[in-house]
Motif scaffolding. Structure first.
Motif, PDB file in Angstrom:
ATOM      1  N   ARG A 212    -136.755 -56.925  -3.612  1.00 24.08           N
ATOM      2  CA  ARG A 212    -136.933 -58.335  -3.253  1.00 24.08           C
ATOM      3  C   ARG A 212    -137.711 -58.479  -1.945  1.00 24.08           C
ATOM      4  N   ARG A 213    -137.490 -57.561  -1.027  1.00 22.83           N
ATOM      5  CA  ARG A 213    -138.241 -57.612   0.226  1.00 22.83           C
ATOM      6  C   ARG A 213    -139.733 -57.398  -0.027  1.00 22.83           C
ATOM      7  N   VAL A 214    -140.048 -56.443  -0.897  1.00 22.58           N
ATOM      8  CA  VAL A 214    -141.452 -56.216  -1.250  1.00 22.58           C
ATOM      9  C   VAL A 214    -142.044 -57.473  -1.880  1.00 22.58           C
ATOM     10  N   ASN A 215    -141.302 -58.092  -2.802  1.00 23.09           N
ATOM     11  CA  ASN A 215    -141.790 -59.288  -3.482  1.00 23.09           C
ATOM     12  C   ASN A 215    -141.956 -60.465  -2.535  1.00 23.09           C
ATOM     13  N   ARG A 216    -140.961 -60.698  -1.683  1.00 20.17           N
ATOM     14  CA  ARG A 216    -140.944 -61.917  -0.878  1.00 20.17           C
ATOM     15  C   ARG A 216    -141.724 -61.789   0.421  1.00 20.17           C
ATOM     16  N   ARG A 217    -141.533 -60.694   1.139  1.00 22.38           N
ATOM     17  CA  ARG A 217    -142.212 -60.563   2.429  1.00 22.38           C
ATOM     18  C   ARG A 217    -143.667 -60.132   2.283  1.00 22.38           C
ATOM     19  N   GLU A 218    -143.917 -59.252   1.338  1.00 18.44           N
ATOM     20  CA  GLU A 218    -145.283 -58.763   1.165  1.00 18.44           C
ATOM     21  C   GLU A 218    -146.027 -59.512   0.078  1.00 18.44           C
ATOM     22  N   GLN A 219    -145.297 -60.331  -0.688  1.00 13.60           N
ATOM     23  CA  GLN A 219    -145.902 -61.134  -1.755  1.00 13.60           C
ATOM     24  C   GLN A 219    -146.721 -60.272  -2.717  1.00 13.60           C
ATOM     25  N   ARG A 220    -146.131 -59.164  -3.130  1.00 13.93           N
ATOM     26  CA  ARG A 220    -146.810 -58.309  -4.098  1.00 13.93           C
ATOM     27  C   ARG A 220    -145.789 -57.728  -5.071  1.00 13.93           C
ATOM     28  N   PRO A 221    -146.252 -57.374  -6.259  1.00 17.59           N
ATOM     29  CA  PRO A 221    -145.329 -56.817  -7.253  1.00 17.59           C
ATOM     30  C   PRO A 221    -144.983 -55.370  -6.983  1.00 17.59           C
ATOM     31  N   GLY A 222    -143.815 -54.972  -7.462  1.00 19.14           N
ATOM     32  CA  GLY A 222    -143.445 -53.575  -7.438  1.00 19.14           C
ATOM     33  C   GLY A 222    -143.752 -52.922  -8.773  1.00 19.14           C
ATOM     34  N   ILE A 223    -143.770 -51.604  -8.779  1.00 18.76           N
ATOM     35  CA  ILE A 223    -143.880 -50.824 -10.017  1.00 18.76           C
ATOM     36  C   ILE A 223    -142.616 -49.992 -10.142  1.00 18.76           C
ATOM     37  N   PHE A 224    -141.889 -50.190 -11.228  1.00 23.71           N
ATOM     38  CA  PHE A 224    -140.649 -49.465 -11.475  1.00 23.71           C
ATOM     39  C   PHE A 224    -140.884 -48.459 -12.599  1.00 23.71           C
ATOM     40  N   TYR A 225    -140.220 -47.302 -12.524  1.00 25.39           N
ATOM     41  CA  TYR A 225    -140.342 -46.325 -13.597  1.00 25.39           C
ATOM     42  C   TYR A 225    -139.000 -45.656 -13.862  1.00 25.39           C
ATOM     43  N   PHE A 226    -138.820 -45.229 -15.085  1.00 19.23           N
ATOM     44  CA  PHE A 226    -137.708 -44.354 -15.431  1.00 19.23           C
ATOM     45  C   PHE A 226    -138.079 -43.592 -16.693  1.00 19.23           C
ATOM     46  N   HIS A 227    -137.205 -42.691 -17.128  1.00 20.62           N
ATOM     47  CA  HIS A 227    -137.471 -41.833 -18.276  1.00 20.62           C
ATOM     48  C   HIS A 227    -136.439 -42.104 -19.373  1.00 20.62           C
ATOM     49  N   PRO A 228    -136.804 -41.918 -20.627  1.00 21.31           N
ATOM     50  CA  PRO A 228    -135.813 -42.077 -21.705  1.00 21.31           C
ATOM     51  C   PRO A 228    -134.595 -41.167 -21.547  1.00 21.31           C
ATOM     52  N   TRP A 229    -134.792 -39.962 -21.027  1.00 21.69           N
ATOM     53  CA  TRP A 229    -133.647 -39.051 -20.875  1.00 21.69           C
ATOM     54  C   TRP A 229    -132.637 -39.558 -19.847  1.00 21.69           C
ATOM     55  N   GLU A 230    -133.043 -40.509 -18.993  1.00 18.57           N
ATOM     56  CA  GLU A 230    -132.116 -41.019 -17.981  1.00 18.57           C
ATOM     57  C   GLU A 230    -131.062 -41.956 -18.574  1.00 18.57           C
TER      58      GLU A 230
END
Length: 283
Positions: A212-230
Motif C-alpha cells: 500500500r505504501r508503494v501504491n499510495r506514496r509512490e503512486q505506482r503499481p507493484g508486481i507480485f509473484y508466486f509459484h504453483p508449488w507454493e
C-alpha cells in the motif's frame, strides 16, 4: 481496494525444478519424478477465476512441452502467457549463446502450444543483472520479446541487483524494457515487497502495508509473484537438501493459499502487459 492496479504473476515450474533443490535433484531425473504442476496451477487458476483476476503466467518451456492442455487453459482463461525460459537455468551461468537458444526454444514451444504471441520474459531465480549479464536484454529484444521482469533490486545470496533502478527502465538502448520486482525503500536499503518466500515469511499485515505504501506514496503499481508449488503443502520433502534450502522452500506452505486469497481481495490486480502497457509500448 486502492485505485492503483497491481500486476499479478505466476512462475509456472514444478516442485523439483526450483533452485533450492538444484544441487540434490539432477536435471536428468526430472522426467522420472511425479509431476504436480498441473493440479497446482489449476488450483491457482480457480482462485483467480473466483476473484475475477487476470495474471501473467511466466511458464517454463519444459512444462509447456509436456503439459500442453494446461497452457491452453491458461490462455483460454484470459491470462497472459509469458516465458520463464526452457530449462530453468540461471542466465549468468549459461552465457549468451546458451541463453539465446534457451529463450528461443521456450518461446517457440509456448507460442505453438498456446496459440498466442509471447513477449514477456522472467529469468529463473532473477538471474539477470547489468553487471553479470549486460548482453541479456539485447538478446531478448532480438528474439522477439518486449519486456523482462527479471531484476530484483535487493541484496540476496542467490540473486539480486541492489543498485538497479526500482522502477521500469531500459538497461540497454538496444534491449527490452525491464520491469523490476517491487521493493520498498526504507532504512537506506531496498526491502523485498514482491511475493515468493518473503510473502510466506512476513506477517500478512506487514506485507500489505508495504505494498500500500508503494501504491499510495509512490503512486505506482507493484508486481507480485508466486509459484504453483507454493499452494501445495503436501508435496514431497527432500531431506537431502541443505537446511536453509528446505526452510526457504517449505516454510509456511499451508498458509500460502489463504494469503493469496486475501491479497486478491485487498488490492486490484491485472496482467503485467496491461498494467505496464505504456512502459512496454502497447498503449
Amino acid at each position: 481496494m486502492d485505485s492503483v492496479t497491481n500486476a499479478m504473476s505466476v512462475d509456472v515450474e514444478d516442485w523439483f525444478q526450483v533452485q533450492a533443490f538444484a544441487g540434490v535433484i539432477p536435471r536428468g531425473d526430472w522426467d522420472a519424478l511425479a509431476p504436480r504442476v498441473v493440479a497446482n496451477t489449476d488450483r491457482v487458476l480457480d482462485r483467480f477465476a473466483r476473484a475475477g483476476v487476470r495474471a501473467t503466467f511466466f511458464t517454463l518451456g519444459w512444462v509447456a512441452e509436456r503439459q500442453p492442455a494446461l497452457i491452453r487453459r491458461i490462455v483460454a482463461a484470459g491470462h497472459e502467457l509469458a516465458s520463464h525460459g526452457f530449462g530453468h537455468e540461471r542466465v549468468y551461468e549459461i552465457g549468451p549463446d546458451a541463453f539465446r537458444a534457451d529463450i528461443r526454444r521456450a518461446r517457440a514451444v509456448l507460442e505453438d502450444v498456446g496459440g498466442t504471441a509471447v513477449t514477456g520474459y522472467r529469468a529463473p531465480t532473477f538471474s539477470i543483472g547489468s553487471t553479470l549479464t549486460p548482453w541479456a536484454h539485447p538478446i531478448l529484444a532480438e528474439e522477439g520479446h518486449r519486456y523482462s521482469s527479471s531484476v530484483f533490486p535487493v541484496r540476496h545470496d542467490l540473486y539480486g541487483a541492489p543498485d538497479a533502478p526500482r522502477g521500469p527502465h531500459r538497461p540497454r538502448p538496444d534491449g527490452v524494457m525491464e520491469l523490476p520486482m517491487t521493493t520498498l525503500r526504507a532504512m537506506g536499503r531496498n526491502l523485498p515487497c514482491a511475493g515468493g518466500g518473503w510473502f510466506r515469511l512476513l506477517p500478512y499485515p506487514v506485507f500489505r502495508a508495504g505494498l500500500r505504501r508503494v501504491n499510495r506514496r509512490e503512486q505506482r503499481p507493484g508486481i507480485f509473484y508466486f509459484h504453483p508449488w507454493e499452494v501445495d503443502p503436501g508435496q514431497p520433502r527432500i531431506r537431502s537438501a541443505p537446511p536453509l534450502s528446505r526452510f526457504r522452500h517449505y516454510n509456511r506452505l499451508a498458509s500460502m493459499a489463504p494469503r493469496v486469497d486475501r491479497l486478491l481481495r485487498d488490492f486490484a490486480w491485472d496482467r503485467i502487459d496491461r498494467v505496464h502497457a505504456a512502459d512496454i509500448g502497447l498503449s
